[in-house]
Design an enzyme around this catalytic site. Structure first.
Site, PDB file in Angstrom:
ATOM      1  N   GLU A   1     -35.771  54.382  53.134  1.00  0.00           N
ATOM      2  CA  GLU A   1     -37.347  55.758  54.167  1.00  0.00           C
ATOM      3  C   GLU A   1     -36.855  55.798  55.372  1.00  0.00           C
ATOM      4  OE1 GLU A   1     -40.724  56.175  52.381  1.00  0.00           O
ATOM      5  OE2 GLU A   1     -41.116  56.538  54.958  1.00  0.00           O
TER       6      GLU A   1
ATOM      7  N   ARG B   1     -35.827  59.810  53.139  1.00  0.00           N
ATOM      8  CA  ARG B   1     -37.106  59.372  51.563  1.00  0.00           C
ATOM      9  C   ARG B   1     -38.895  59.488  52.294  1.00  0.00           C
ATOM     10  NH1 ARG B   1     -37.661  54.253  47.824  1.00  0.00           N
ATOM     11  NH2 ARG B   1     -40.074  54.349  47.296  1.00  0.00           N
TER      12      ARG B   1
ATOM     13  N   ASN C   1     -43.199  62.076  51.237  1.00  0.00           N
ATOM     14  CA  ASN C   1     -44.357  62.158  52.014  1.00  0.00           C
ATOM     15  C   ASN C   1     -45.678  63.333  52.130  1.00  0.00           C
ATOM     16  OD1 ASN C   1     -45.359  58.730  51.995  1.00  0.00           O
ATOM     17  ND2 ASN C   1     -43.742  59.168  52.992  1.00  0.00           N
TER      18      ASN C   1
ATOM     19  N   HIS D   1     -49.150  63.092  52.693  1.00  0.00           N
ATOM     20  CA  HIS D   1     -49.357  62.002  52.604  1.00  0.00           C
ATOM     21  C   HIS D   1     -50.144  61.218  54.268  1.00  0.00           C
ATOM     22  CE1 HIS D   1     -47.515  62.315  48.548  1.00  0.00           C
ATOM     23  NE2 HIS D   1     -47.427  61.195  48.766  1.00  0.00           N
TER      24      HIS D   1
ATOM     25  N   HIS E   1     -55.962  59.371  44.790  1.00  0.00           N
ATOM     26  CA  HIS E   1     -55.014  59.591  45.699  1.00  0.00           C
ATOM     27  C   HIS E   1     -54.445  60.944  45.629  1.00  0.00           C
ATOM     28  CE1 HIS E   1     -51.235  58.406  48.427  1.00  0.00           C
ATOM     29  NE2 HIS E   1     -50.573  59.494  46.969  1.00  0.00           N
TER      30      HIS E   1
END
Ligand code: NAD
Ligand code: GLY
Length: 366
Positions: free
Chosen positions: A240, A244, A248, A251, A268
């Protein structure tokens, strides 16, 4: 690869650490698939109190060629802690495991992340086999090597990158998954379409009714296409440093919701779903995403039975929790936003006032 028994497979291309992902029905019985991936020796099969009564025996019998010990942990995100991690390490040490041992994680993302982190740390790293049993784990957490536990201050704050030797996603296990958990997994599937694949998003929109019915064909297709996207991104940027981070989307908002609500209150996937709407709204207010695209994001997330707004936390509290995000660099928050549907970018250039207005407006009435 696609075979008549419904077995499909793909690879995460990481050179000498490349590994297969197998997707299909009945795979927990297919110990034969592991012959090329697992070192000989001992396996610690880690599961939890919910999954173990359903699948531990089957998984243990598929590992019949190995010396198998089992560890059953309490269920829940609230147990994804350093204390539970210590129990896995304890079982490995007291069970006499050496470097040729293996940890097999049988369960959802909590067990996968937790047991995976223990595999990353024990004797500086032993093999990890992922046996994901939730939709979320089959499309996301079992692939890519992120392992971690939570800390009261922030989600997944303690962890390591540690790739598995194989992922065996037995789609039959999804039959026992509670509806709320299943829908939470759909959030991560939608995420892939939103960030990188507008064609997949179109397919998802049409296929949502079948996916909600858990029709075997569309479900396997959604898992394989999700894993293909994730495998491609991970192969390009395992640790990441760049691309990458796109995985997310939603997130940074979502992890803040999970931490503020208390781990386990919001699933989640639910928190990520609301977070993706917040990211889309932010993108819209920046002038990147038009109103029709924003409405489409809301529509598809709602159609999957997922929340489109956060709980009624104070915007300042959300912003402060978002500050613990692992994407923060030099004290600056970086967010994954959408330039278009199927095209995500990462940016540090969101004015604080704009963000606070989104945090204030995209929340449920308290
Ligand atoms: P989970 O692991 O808590 O599983 C959800 C619930 O379903 C649990 O109660 C579990 O016991 C139960 N369950 C699991 N399989 C079942 C089955 N087949 N039948 C009946 N019940 C079953 O939650 P999750 O949604 O799988 O994972 C969420 C976790 O994954 C979070 O901690 C999140 O941070 C993590 N995650 C990690 C990554 C990564 O890349 N490592 C990516 C996404 C999410
Ligand atoms: N779920 C985010 C990642 O694996 O990078």
């Amino acid at each position: 690869m696609n075979t008549p028994d419904g077995l499909r497979s793909l690879r995460v291309g990481l050179g000498e650490r490349a590994y297969p992902i197998f997707v299909g029905p009945g795979l927990l019985r297919r110990g034969d698939l592991l012959a090329d991936c697992l070192p000989g020796g001992d396996v610690l099969l880690v599961s939890n109190e919910t999954v173990a009564p359903l699948y531990l025996e089957t998984a243990a019998s598929a590992l019949a060629g190995y010396r198998v010990q089992t560890l059953v942990l309490p269920d829940g995100e609230a147990h994804k802690t350093l204390e539970t991690f210590a129990r896995v390490i304890d079982a490995l040490a007291r069970g006499g495991f050496h470097r040729d041992g293996c940890v097999a994680a049988l369960g959802g993302g909590v067990i996968g992340d937790l047991a995976g982190f223990a595999a990353a740390c024990y004797q500086r790293g032993v093999a990890l086999l992922q046996l994901p049993t939730t939709l979320l784990a089959q499309v996301d957490s079992s692939v890519g090597g992120k392992t971690a536990v939570n800390h009261p201050v922030g989600k997944n704050l303690v962890g390591a990158f540690h790739q598995p030797v194989a992922v065996l996603a037995d789609t039959d296990t999804l039959a026992t998954l509670p509806p709320r958990e299943y829908r939470a997994g759909l959030a991560e599937v939608i995420k892939y379409g939103l960030i990188l694949d507008a064609g997949f998003l179109d397919w998802l929109e049409c296929s949502l009714p079948a996916l909600l019915e858990r029709d075997a064909g569309p479900v396997a297709e959604a898992i394989v296409r999700s894993c293909e996207i994730k495998a491609r991104v991970v192969a390009e940027d395992e640790h990441e440093h760049g691309r990458r981070a796109l995985l997310n989307l939603g997130h940074t908002f979502g992890h803040a919701i999970e931490a503020l609500a208390g781990y386990g209150e919001w699933l989640h996937g639910e928190a990520v779903a609301a977070g993706m709407v917040m990211a889309a709204e932010t993108s819209h207010r920046l002038g990147w995403l038009d109103a029709a695209a924003l409405a489409r994001v809301r529509r598809i997330i709602a159609a999957a039975g997922l929340p489109v707004a956060a709980p009624g936390f104070a915007p300042e509290a959300m912003l402060s929790a978002m500050g613990m995000d692992k994407k923060v660099i030099g004290g600056r928050l970086r967010l994954v936003l959408l330039e278009a549907l199927g095209r995500a970018v990462i940016t540090a250039d969101v004015p604080r006032d704009l963000l606070l207005s989104v945090l204030s407006d995209v929340r449920q009435a308290s």
